[in-house]
Design a protein around this motif. Structure first.
Motif, PDB file in Angstrom:
ATOM      1  N   GLU A 141      48.771  24.559  43.392  1.00 46.29           N
ATOM      2  CA  GLU A 141      49.843  25.614  43.346  1.00 46.29           C
ATOM      3  C   GLU A 141      49.839  26.779  44.276  1.00 46.29           C
ATOM      4  O   GLU A 141      50.942  27.045  44.684  1.00 46.29           O
ATOM      5  N   ARG A 142      48.559  27.388  44.569  1.00 44.36           N
ATOM      6  CA  ARG A 142      48.263  28.342  45.485  1.00 44.36           C
ATOM      7  C   ARG A 142      48.465  27.940  46.908  1.00 44.36           C
ATOM      8  O   ARG A 142      49.398  28.484  47.732  1.00 44.36           O
ATOM      9  N   TYR A 143      48.253  26.693  47.079  1.00 42.65           N
ATOM     10  CA  TYR A 143      48.068  26.250  48.619  1.00 42.65           C
ATOM     11  C   TYR A 143      48.645  24.995  48.861  1.00 42.65           C
ATOM     12  O   TYR A 143      48.518  24.492  50.002  1.00 42.65           O
ATOM     13  N   MET A 202      39.258  29.261  44.203  1.00 41.58           N
ATOM     14  CA  MET A 202      40.001  30.049  43.034  1.00 41.58           C
ATOM     15  C   MET A 202      39.054  31.203  42.121  1.00 41.58           C
ATOM     16  O   MET A 202      39.509  31.599  41.565  1.00 41.58           O
ATOM     17  N   GLN A 207      39.572  36.648  47.342  1.00 42.35           N
ATOM     18  CA  GLN A 207      40.354  35.948  48.308  1.00 42.35           C
ATOM     19  C   GLN A 207      40.625  36.727  49.645  1.00 42.35           C
ATOM     20  O   GLN A 207      40.988  38.069  49.595  1.00 42.35           O
ATOM     21  N   ASP A 267      40.333  31.713  53.078  1.00 41.22           N
ATOM     22  CA  ASP A 267      41.317  30.894  52.806  1.00 41.22           C
ATOM     23  C   ASP A 267      41.423  29.698  53.917  1.00 41.22           C
ATOM     24  O   ASP A 267      41.318  28.573  53.353  1.00 41.22           O
TER      25      ASP A 267
END
Length: 363
Positions: free
Chosen positions: A194-196, A327, A331, A336
């Protein structure tokens, strides 16, 4: 003595503290002053370099030392407590002299408080050694140096029943169940997507989905040798020095040490440490290099074919480290990029070694 990292800010340590420590451990010196400066970008712990000004300096007095202390990030502190990172790293240095100090910096002072989950390590400074760069990758010569260290670590406690006597060592018989059950790790993959997701290729998502779908069964299906393992055996946790240095390579960050599969460390290192272009050209030769170092250390009951099968099996392990860490820790922009790079490299490693065909059938 105060307890830096537990009840004192390590950046405020003064000469008297180190003089008391040096008296206790037999270093002939009198410190009259020092400077302390934060170094590195650790995501689980904070590192400080201490530079000494001596009134008297004996032959064994260090010019500098490095300390490792709890992170200042609430998220990383919570993760370290949940996963037992700080207790495990301190106990590693106290428990395994065949490895600690041989392929690691020497530890001069260790402290851990279970009630507060705070810790301190005062260690040999490996400067001018340079930290490996996970994003850039490494040369074949650097990979061989790392795999030589892996063979030292693994051979030292190959199928050693004593590993099961340490409750703090993850994977041992006395260790509690993992704080993150396989089902929870599956959830981290979905959160990672979902994030990346817009930064992932379809092939990478395919491998991640296939692995995640059977992760509980995969985690219980390994049959092979066990040893002392690092479990985060990658370039960012390695300090490379000159070939002629007393320690041409020092491995750091032992908060994930465990009883595990030797091939797990090897697959993780090769998959993430070499670029996607270099790995296919060199991985079999590097596996044979590592296998030869094991045999030189006396491990003669592990055929190369078994090592390669286990290497393929654990090509997925680095994916779970990458998406799990992304996760769970603070962050950052570099974090990342590092975790995405690792995940892409491991997904390619699994595809190109036909590892998907090894996965258990979905329930």
């Amino acid at each position: 003595m105060s307890r830096p990292g537990l009840d004192a800010n390590p950046l405020t340590l003064e000469a008297g503290w180190f003089n008391a420590l040096f008296d206790e451990i037999g270093i002939d010196a009198e410190v009259k002053g020092l400077t302390a400066k934060s170094i590195g970008t650790g995501q689980i712990g904070e590192n400080v370099r201490f530079v000494f000004d001596y009134a008297r300096k004996g032959a064994n007095a260090p010019e500098t030392l490095v300390g490792k202390f709890p992170s200042d990030s609430p998220e990383s502190l919570m993760t370290a407590k949940m996963l037992g990172h700080y207790e495990r790293e301190v106990n590693f240095y106290r428990t395994f002299p065949k490895v600690a100090g041989v392929i690691t910096p020497k530890a001069f002072y260790t402290d851990y408080d279970a009630e507060t989950n705070r810790f301190a390590l005062i260690m040999e400074d490996m400067a001018p050694s340079e930290q490996g760069d996970q994003l850039r990758g490494c040369s074949v010569a650097e990979a061989e140096r790392a795999l030589s260290a892996a063979a030292v670590m693994h051979a030292a406690h190959w199928n050693d029943p004593a590993l099961d006597t340490y409750a703090w060592l993850q994977g041992s018989e006395l260790a509690p169940p993992p704080a993150l059950a396989p089902e929870a790790v599956q959830g981290l993959w979905h959160g990672f997507k979902e994030r990346y997701g817009d930064r992932l290729e379809a092939d990478d998502i395919l491998v991640g989905d296939a692995y995640s779908a059977v992760l509980p069964a995969w985690s219980e299906s390994y049959e092979g040798p066990h040893a002392l393992t690092h479990n985060d055996f990658r370039l960012d946790n390695m300090l490379f020095g000159a070939d002629t240095a007393p320690k041409p390579l020092a491995v750091v960050d032992w908060q994930t040490a465990g009883k595990g599969a030797p091939a797990g460390d090897v697959a993780y290192f090769i998959g993430a440490g070499l670029t996607r272009e270099d790995r296919p050209q060199h991985e079999l030769a590097l596996l044979r290099f590592y296998h030869a170092r094991l045999e030189e250390a006396g491990i003669r009951d592990y055929p190369f074919e078994a090592l390669y099968d286990h290497y393929r099996w654990f090509s997925f392990y680095g994916m779970s480290v990458a998406f799990g860490a992304a996760m769970l820790v603070k962050q950052t922009e570099r974090g990342d990029e590092m975790f995405l790079t690792m995940l892409r490299r491991h997904a390619a490693q699994a595809r190109e070694n036909d590892a998907l065909n090894l996965l258990p059938n979905p329930a």
